[in-house]
Design an enzyme around this catalytic site. Structure first.
Site, PDB file in Angstrom:
ATOM      1  N   ASP A   1      47.414  37.807  31.624  1.00 15.86           N
ATOM      2  CA  ASP A   1      46.217  38.635  31.816  1.00 15.86           C
ATOM      3  C   ASP A   1      45.165  37.890  32.611  1.00 15.86           C
ATOM      4  OD1 ASP A   1      44.227  40.479  31.670  1.00 15.86           O
ATOM      5  OD2 ASP A   1      43.962  40.397  29.505  1.00 15.86           O
TER       6      ASP A   1
ATOM      7  N   ASP B   1      42.438  42.924  38.948  1.00 18.37           N
ATOM      8  CA  ASP B   1      42.885  42.793  37.562  1.00 18.37           C
ATOM      9  C   ASP B   1      44.357  43.148  37.436  1.00 18.37           C
ATOM     10  OD1 ASP B   1      42.579  42.439  34.744  1.00 18.37           O
ATOM     11  OD2 ASP B   1      42.514  44.611  34.526  1.00 18.37           O
TER      12      ASP B   1
END
Length: 533
Positions: free
Chosen positions: A151, A356
């Site tokens: 992440d 992201d």
């Protein structure tokens, strides 16, 4: 009414006065369906690599596990659930960006706090449903291989540890630090402990403790220590990580999280001596390719063919990868009024554009999205419109077709123009031939470049060089030399949230460990997805 028509008329005028509308062919690949089952043993198997200086890990997509077939979820249901979870992810990132002050501190006791900025947003990939990519990481000595979420929106590395006061279900046995020869507690006043947003000290000795809470009520609490992480034959000793003994909320499946953010406690920052604070990934379009997604660490991660844009800083928040988006083009024409002013970071740290890995659909500041959508509609006026779907307000009925022409879309960053393949912005949303324009508006001001738009590009995070790069058609995994690490991840992509083999429907819905105050919303969300179509 007339005033409302002005932006659309300007866009139409811009497109119509251009030399020609630039289009490209969209190959109509179907929505990916659940794949053939693979056993857990197969998922963990790692082939021998003749080059000891490189690393190749073979992983599997979540749709190949027994979970998918045991639940009998259709492709339509999986996609609907993915979008619902994606919305939660965006809400979390937006809230973290908007609330960048206020820390929780601990003094030897385990107290839950309502932290507005989610601290390090450690499990954004789990709790917010956007941890779409996983790899297996060896933890401890000897290494125990566990699934870890990757992440870019998180910093702290953490995993569940025994003994558990409260732990959620995961696909691998819970890590026991007592069986590792390299696990080492951190003193309360150590420099690594003090890097935490919310450091604490155990009442049972001079041991650093951490707690991270999330906006949905989830939290992880435990000892902060150092441990050796192993990626095939490459060992990285002394990685500071959270050893969580009390993990509550919406976590499921993976053992923990490998934070890839920009903060001082992220894995790229901690492993800088090995890999130079450089990594990249390439995420494949599963509807068009059977190749695995991949990730690289080290100098080989920096593509020579990429177009690079400067990595921007937000003085209020150091986790996210901010870039400068300065314009958009549709059909070869630059959109009037869409410039860097719409995407700038203000003095309070709000706004901006981040790249992201955990968000699926790109969100743009609302004025920019409206202009982009209207321009695309004008250029695709020959296609048959269909009903809106979920967050998508521009959809088309392309049933019975194998390919169509669509206007080109280009994102203009500072120093780099990224021309998107058609499959990165017109995607199937069901199995009846409905395709939608895969962008959405952001009312918060924070814009997010999602992983659907990143597909097929090698996205380079050269933190040391303070730049982010986009290399089209550069997804082959190369060998590495010396201090470089290559992860050919088949980086496990999940639809909705990660669910390991042998997890049943009740566990999928989170009945057994979701806090009571959150269970109703999540149960409704899961039911809605499973009833879709």
């Amino acid at each position: 009414m007339a005033a409302n028509l002005i932006p659309t008329l300007l866009i139409f005028f811009s497109l119509s006065t251009a030399s020609a509308l630039q289009t490209q062919t969209l190959i109509l690949n179907p929505l990916p369906s659940p794949q053939l089952l693979k056993s857990q043993a197969q998922a963990q198997f790692i082939e021998a690599d003749p080059d000891p200086s490189s690393l190749t890990l073979t992983l599997h997509h979540i749709d190949t596990t027994t979970t998918t077939t045991s639940l009998n979820l259709t492709a339509d249901q999986l996609f609907s659930f993915r979008l619902a979870r994606d919305s939660l992810r965006v809400q979390s990132l937006t809230a973290k960006s908007a609330n960048t002050t206020g820390k929780a501190h601990h003094n030897g006791t385990h107290n839950h706090h309502s932290i507005q900025d989610f601290s390090s947003s450690v499990v954004s990939g789990l709790a917010e449903g956007s941890g779409e990519y996983f790899t297996r990481v060896g933890v401890g000595t000897p290494p125990r291989y566990l699934y870890m979420v990757l992440d870019t929106g998180s910093d702290v590395v953490w995993l569940q540890c025994s003994p558990c006061k409260k732990c959620y279900s995961q696909s691998d046995p819970i890590f026991n630090p007592a069986r590792s020869g390299s696990f080492s507690s951190l003193p309360c006043r150590s420099s690594l402990c003090l890097r935490l947003d919310s450091p604490g000290c155990s009442s049972k000795g001079d041991k650093c403790v951490y707690e991270v809470s999330y906006g949905d009520g989830s939290s992880t609490f435990g000892e902060f220590a150092t441990e050796t992480l192993t990626f095939r034959r490459t060992k990285v000793p002394g990685v500071a990580l959270g050893c969580g003994h009390d993990n509550e909320g919406l976590f499921v499946g993976a053992a923990g999280l490998l934070g890839l953010g920009r903060g001082r406690l992220s894995f790229p920052s901690q492993s800088g001596a090995w890999f130079g604070r450089k990594f990249s990934y390439c995420l494949v379009d599963r509807s068009a390719s059977a190749k695995p997604s991949s990730m690289m660490f080290g100098h080989s991660a920096v593509s020579r063919t990429a177009g690079y844009t400067p990595l921007l800083s937000n003085p209020k928040l150091d986790t996210f990868y901010y870039v400068g988006l300065v314009g958009l083009s549709v059909g070869g024409a630059r959109l009037p009024g869409v410039n860097g002013e719409l995407f700038k970071i203000d003095g309070a740290g709000n706004g901006g554009v981040i790249v992201d890995s955990g968000t699926s659909v790109t969100r743009l500041a609302q004025p920019a999205y409206t202009a982009l959508r209207d321009a695309f509609r004008a250029g695709a006026s020959g296609l048959t419109r269909a009903e809106d779907f979920s967050l998508f307000d521009t959809c088309y009925d392309l049933s019975g077709k194998t390919e169509v022409k669509v206007p080109t879309v280009v994102m203009h960053f500072q120093g780099a123009d990224v021309s998107l393949p058609a499959n990165n912005y017109v995607i199937p949303v069901d199995t009846s031939g409905r395709f939608c324009f895969a962008f959405a508006g952001s009312s918060s001001g924070l814009s997010i470049i999602g992983n659907i738009q990143q597909q097929g590009f090698r996205v380079v995070f050269d933190v040391a060089g303070r730049r982010v790069g986009f290399a089209p058609k550069a997804c082959s995994v190369h060998s590495t030399l010396g201090d470089e690490l290559v992860l050919s991840l088949s980086i496990t992509f999940r639809r909705g949230f990660y669910v390991p083999p042998a997890i049943n429907e009740q566990m999928l819905l989170g009945f057994s460990w979701i806090r009571e105050r959150n269970s109703s919303d999540q149960r409704d969300l899961a039911k809605q997805a499973m009833k879709a179509n």
